[in-house]
Design a protein around this motif. Structure first.
Motif, PDB file in Angstrom:
ATOM      1  N   CYS A  36      -2.520  -0.774  12.704  1.00  0.00           N
ATOM      2  CA  CYS A  36      -3.932  -0.634  12.361  1.00  0.00           C
ATOM      3  C   CYS A  36      -4.750  -1.735  13.033  1.00  0.00           C
ATOM      4  O   CYS A  36      -4.424  -2.915  12.920  1.00  0.00           O
ATOM      5  CB  CYS A  36      -4.121  -0.697  10.851  1.00  0.00           C
ATOM      6  N   CYS A  39      -6.361  -3.959   9.844  1.00  0.00           N
ATOM      7  CA  CYS A  39      -5.607  -4.807   8.914  1.00  0.00           C
ATOM      8  C   CYS A  39      -4.183  -5.082   9.371  1.00  0.00           C
ATOM      9  O   CYS A  39      -3.470  -5.856   8.739  1.00  0.00           O
ATOM     10  CB  CYS A  39      -5.609  -4.202   7.515  1.00  0.00           C
ATOM     11  N   CYS A  48      -5.216   4.722   8.147  1.00  0.00           N
ATOM     12  CA  CYS A  48      -4.397   3.627   7.632  1.00  0.00           C
ATOM     13  C   CYS A  48      -4.283   3.761   6.112  1.00  0.00           C
ATOM     14  O   CYS A  48      -5.287   3.907   5.420  1.00  0.00           O
ATOM     15  CB  CYS A  48      -5.050   2.295   8.002  1.00  0.00           C
ATOM     16  N   CYS A  51      -6.102   0.196   4.413  1.00  0.00           N
ATOM     17  CA  CYS A  51      -7.541  -0.076   4.423  1.00  0.00           C
ATOM     18  C   CYS A  51      -8.378   1.170   4.712  1.00  0.00           C
ATOM     19  O   CYS A  51      -9.599   1.148   4.558  1.00  0.00           O
ATOM     20  CB  CYS A  51      -7.875  -1.159   5.443  1.00  0.00           C
TER      21      CYS A  51
HETATM   22 ZN   LIG Z   1      -5.588  -0.865   8.032  1.00  0.00          ZN
END
Ligand SMILES: [Zn+2]
Length: 273
Positions: A36, A39, A48, A51
């Motif tokens: 990702c 994050c 993701c 997040c």
């Molecule tokens: Zn993420």
């Protein structure tokens, strides 16, 4: 030549019907594990899981510009604009999706009703400025003073008033449609959300009518037929006769409630004087 055209039209209609039933694509498009960009979580999906950022976010390019502008117009899945488009083109399916648990397909319906109501008030103000105030509210006297109060309240509270009227259809809808083939055993809170969507749809159509001077609000009963058909899955006649009784019972309830409210109001003014 015409055969070809017909086939194209049929193909277009088939695709439109498929879109109406289900416009959303939730298949996993990822081909390999990615990290990702936001994050750092490693995952293999469209979004993701930690997040919520989209997997396909790459470097900024022209597609980002295009996406940014589309977002400005609010054309992503849960946006107000896209929900209103759905409400016009697939009302019954949208409502069924929402009340059966697909909350991600719709902008929060009560918020939407109030936003559309504000747009409606602005549109009718504009209508008045452009075309003059054609329909003045009549002044009632004596026992019908309550009527005046109600009319004034209704003009100032479009959303509440529309929702109040629609609310009288919750019970008859439940009585007549609770054994429906496509949405059996719906409950009264679900019926409430159905009427919130119907109130929004009626205000949306009225807003367009105010802005264009096309009297399309008379088409609103057709909206009820189309929506109830899509949502509950009865045939045309099955939908029509049930809706007829729905409207009959609903109207009766409105009259009873109105008379009761009028008596309460008059008793109050008599006590006060
Ligand atoms: Zn993420």
């Amino acid at each position: 030549m015409t055969g070809n055209k017909n086939r194209n039209l049929k193909e277009w209609w088939r695709r439109f019907r498929a879109w109406q039933e289900n416009p959303f694509d939730y298949t996993n498009h990822s081909e390999h594990t990615i990290r990702c960009a936001n994050c750092g979580t490693e995952f293999r999906d469209n979004f993701c899981p930690r997040c919520g950022q989209e997997a396909s976010v790459g470097s900024i390019g022209w597609h980002t510009v295009r996406q940014g502008i589309l977002n400005l117009w609010g054309m992503d899945t849960r946006s107000l604009t896209f929900t209103l488009v759905q409400l016009l083109l697939r009302p019954g399916y949208l409502i069924r999706d929402y009340i059966s648990g697909k909350r991600q397909v719709s902008y929060p319906p009560v918020n939407m009703l109030f936003i559309v109501a504000i747009a409606n008030v602005l549109a009718s103000e504009l209508h008045k400025t452009l075309y003059g105030n054609a329909e003045d509210v009549e002044a009632f006297q004596g026992a019908l003073a309550f009527m005046n109060q109600f009319m004034t309240w209704a003009q100032e509270n479009t959303a509440w008033c529309t929702l109040l009227v629609m609310a009288f259809f919750i019970l008859p809808t439940w009585l007549l449609f609770r054994r429906a083939p496509r949405y059996p055993r719906h409950n009264l809170p679900e019926g409430f959300f159905l009427q919130v969507y119907m109130a929004t749809l009626s205000l949306l159509i009225d807003t367009v009518a105010q802005l264009t001077v096309l009297r399309i609000n008379i088409l609103f009963p057709i909206c009820y037929i189309v929506t109830y058909r899509q949502l509950f899955g009865y045939g045309l006649w099955g939908t029509l006769w049930r809706l007829f009784f729905c409207v009959a019972i609903g109207t009766m309830l409105i009259i009873i409630a109105f008379i009761a409210a009028m008596f309460l109001f008059n008793a109050e003014t008599l006590l006060a004087s």
